[in-house]
Design an enzyme around this catalytic site. Structure first.
Site, PDB file in Angstrom:
ATOM      1  N   ARG A  66     120.176 -20.331   1.799  1.00  0.00           N
ATOM      2  CA  ARG A  66     118.788 -20.108   1.396  1.00  0.00           C
ATOM      3  C   ARG A  66     118.675 -18.965   0.390  1.00  0.00           C
ATOM      4  O   ARG A  66     117.664 -18.791  -0.256  1.00  0.00           O
ATOM      5  CB  ARG A  66     117.890 -19.869   2.619  1.00  0.00           C
ATOM      6  CG  ARG A  66     116.410 -19.876   2.269  1.00  0.00           C
ATOM      7  CD  ARG A  66     115.408 -19.919   3.431  1.00  0.00           C
ATOM      8  NE  ARG A  66     115.948 -19.794   4.756  1.00  0.00           N
ATOM      9  CZ  ARG A  66     116.222 -18.632   5.365  1.00  0.00           C
ATOM     10  NH1 ARG A  66     115.989 -17.490   4.745  1.00  0.00           N
ATOM     11  NH2 ARG A  66     116.733 -18.631   6.586  1.00  0.00           N
ATOM     12  N   TYR A 119      96.932 -27.274 -13.796  1.00  0.00           N
ATOM     13  CA  TYR A 119      97.454 -28.215 -12.816  1.00  0.00           C
ATOM     14  C   TYR A 119      96.621 -28.118 -11.536  1.00  0.00           C
ATOM     15  O   TYR A 119      96.409 -27.032 -11.006  1.00  0.00           O
ATOM     16  CB  TYR A 119      98.928 -27.878 -12.545  1.00  0.00           C
ATOM     17  CG  TYR A 119      99.629 -28.916 -11.724  1.00  0.00           C
ATOM     18  CD1 TYR A 119      99.896 -30.177 -12.247  1.00  0.00           C
ATOM     19  CD2 TYR A 119     100.023 -28.655 -10.426  1.00  0.00           C
ATOM     20  CE1 TYR A 119     100.534 -31.148 -11.491  1.00  0.00           C
ATOM     21  CE2 TYR A 119     100.667 -29.616  -9.669  1.00  0.00           C
ATOM     22  CZ  TYR A 119     100.914 -30.860 -10.207  1.00  0.00           C
ATOM     23  OH  TYR A 119     101.535 -31.806  -9.457  1.00  0.00           O
ATOM     24  N   ASP A 191     102.841 -20.654 -17.328  1.00  0.00           N
ATOM     25  CA  ASP A 191     103.472 -21.908 -16.921  1.00  0.00           C
ATOM     26  C   ASP A 191     103.811 -22.650 -18.209  1.00  0.00           C
ATOM     27  O   ASP A 191     102.933 -23.176 -18.887  1.00  0.00           O
ATOM     28  CB  ASP A 191     102.493 -22.717 -16.048  1.00  0.00           C
ATOM     29  CG  ASP A 191     103.073 -24.060 -15.606  1.00  0.00           C
ATOM     30  OD1 ASP A 191     103.970 -24.592 -16.290  1.00  0.00           O
ATOM     31  OD2 ASP A 191     102.607 -24.591 -14.577  1.00  0.00           O
ATOM     32  N   LYS A 216     109.919 -31.821 -14.933  1.00  0.00           N
ATOM     33  CA  LYS A 216     109.461 -32.466 -16.155  1.00  0.00           C
ATOM     34  C   LYS A 216     110.564 -32.426 -17.227  1.00  0.00           C
ATOM     35  O   LYS A 216     111.572 -33.064 -17.051  1.00  0.00           O
ATOM     36  CB  LYS A 216     108.155 -31.820 -16.608  1.00  0.00           C
ATOM     37  CG  LYS A 216     107.144 -31.561 -15.450  1.00  0.00           C
ATOM     38  CD  LYS A 216     106.618 -32.816 -14.826  1.00  0.00           C
ATOM     39  CE  LYS A 216     105.859 -32.618 -13.516  1.00  0.00           C
ATOM     40  NZ  LYS A 216     104.803 -31.608 -13.499  1.00  0.00           N
TER      41      LYS A 216
END
Ligand SMILES: *Cc1c(COP(=O)(O)O)cnc(C)c1O
Length: 400
Positions: A66, A119, A191, A216
């Site tokens: 992790r 978004y 972003d 993306k």
């Protein structure tokens, strides 16, 4: 616990060279050229002496899956190199990257400024979850630096914006925005999903952190979900720590696919840019299209700023059909090449109607407030031949 990703030292090499080589020149045990998928949850220590050396910070290595993984590290170093910065943290999705970053940076009751064209899940996180921490958000129009000045307060922690935004592809005047924010001690978070570091490098223009939905363009093949945050070692440290605590990490196999996809990023962006521009021009000239939004068109409100700050405008083209909801549905259903699907940035073209896709559950008045009309279409051009895309759109527009 957290490991530095370091810069792979590709210096001033071009985007394509860096996309291929950065982050991958650490000699692997087997001398394999391709970076292995380190499909492991944990890493073993030879003995307690080694463990102690690690715990005391005298040895840098992996501990638990992790916190770090060698396959992640190759992706992180490659993206840091492309963004021209020191550090990147990889996440299991763009949303994990954004939510972990917000939680890492915000104190209880802090204030942020965000843009209204964004978004929808980022907006939902702010409204539904950050409100529990009594975080206040002021929402402004993108690209309105006057509104930004007015919105900043003494307790403002950061300004968060996409650039270009979704779906209207507004481009922020970043140097001016960063100057305004810096004066007030406010961080700038961008972003950069729609642009990628090939078209726009926000950190070089004054932003403090750049986030991506790597789902993306970075991954580029519509086959995985991932996210990233990049910036200086100092800015990124609390975000890496938050990732280890909140746990929104990426599976090593997906990290390998992302690494593979990123090798062709610069090459793919060339075609996405060319297709976006050609398709936008063809749509703008078509009688069945009411209006087109694409930063590469002179008609776009931010064309001048975009031309100055960006080297390409990517493959997303937003437009309005000359007709009602039914006419728009006839158009999207008649498209043969673009799949009717959410997302963008992959090699396959995708088309969607925001009114039926991202915004279907919004009340009509609220949709209107975000400028989402019944005839709005968002086309994400893939890497097909532009003549074929244009011919397909033309036959679909004949059905309108
Ligand atoms: C898709 C997207 C996100 C969310 O990313 P996921 O990888 O789907 O979690 C955030 N911002 C923008 C601009 C996006 O397009």
């Amino acid at each position: 616990m957290a490991k530095p990703t370091g810069r792979a030292g590709m210096g001033r090499a071009g985007d394509s060279t860096r996309a291929v080589h950065s982050g991958q020149r650490d000699r692997q045990e087997s001398s394999a050229l391709a970076t292995p998928i380190h499909q492991t949850s944990t890493f073993w220590f030879k003995d307690s002496a080694e463990l102690r050396e690690y715990a005391e910070g005298r040895l840098v290595r992996d501990e638990y899956g992790r916190y770090s993984n060698p396959t992640w590290r190759a992706v992180e170093a490659k993206l840091s190199e492309l963004e021209g910065t020191e550090q990147t943290v990889l996440f299991g999705s763009g949303m994990a990257a954004a939510t972990s970053t917000f939680l890492a940076l915000l104190p209880k009751g802090g204030h942020i400024v965000v843009t209204n064209d964004c978004y929808r899940r980022t907006r939902q996180f702010i409204q539904q979850y950050l409100s529990k921490l009594e975080v206040e958000a002021t929402v402004i129009e993108p690209a309105n630096t006057g509104a930004l000045k007015d919105a900043l307060r003494d307790d403002t922690v950061f300004f968060f914006t996409e650039s270009p935004t979704n779906p209207y592809l507004r481009v922020i005047d970043l140097p001016e925005t960063a100057r305004i924010c810096r004066e007030r001690g406010v961080k700038v978070l961008v972003d950069g999903t729609f642009a990628t570091p090939v078209n726009h490098r926000p950190l070089e223009q004054g932003a403090d952190l750049v986030l991506h939905s790597a789902t993306k363009y970075l991954a580029g093949h519509n086959d995985l979900i991932a996210g990233t945050v990049s910036g200086s070692a100092e800015e990124v440290a609390p975000i890496r720590e938050a990732c280890g605590v909140l746990g929104g990490i990426l599976d090593p196999h997906a990290a390998y696919l992302l690494l593979r996809g990123m090798k062709t990023l610069a090459l793919r962006m060339e075609r996405h840019n060319a297709n976006g521009q050609a398709v936008a021009r063809a749509l703008e000239a078509h009688g069945k299209v009411r209006r087109v939004w694409y930063p590469g068109l002179e008609s776009h409100p931010d064309h001048a700023v975009a031309s100055q700050l960006m080297s390409g405008f990517s493959g997303v083209v937003t437009f309005e059909i000359e007709g009602d909801l039914d006419a728009t549905i006839r158009f999207t259903d008649a498209c043969q090449l673009p799949y009717l699907a959410p997302s963008l940035g992959g090699v396959d073209s995708l088309v969607e109607m925001p009114v039926l896709m991202s915004y279907w559950d919004y009340p009509p008045e609220e949709r209107q407030a975000y400028g989402i009309t019944d005839s709005l279409v968002r086309l994400a051009c893939g890497i097909e031949d532009s003549e074929d895309l244009i011919a397909d759109l033309q036959q679909a527009l004949d059905r309108v």
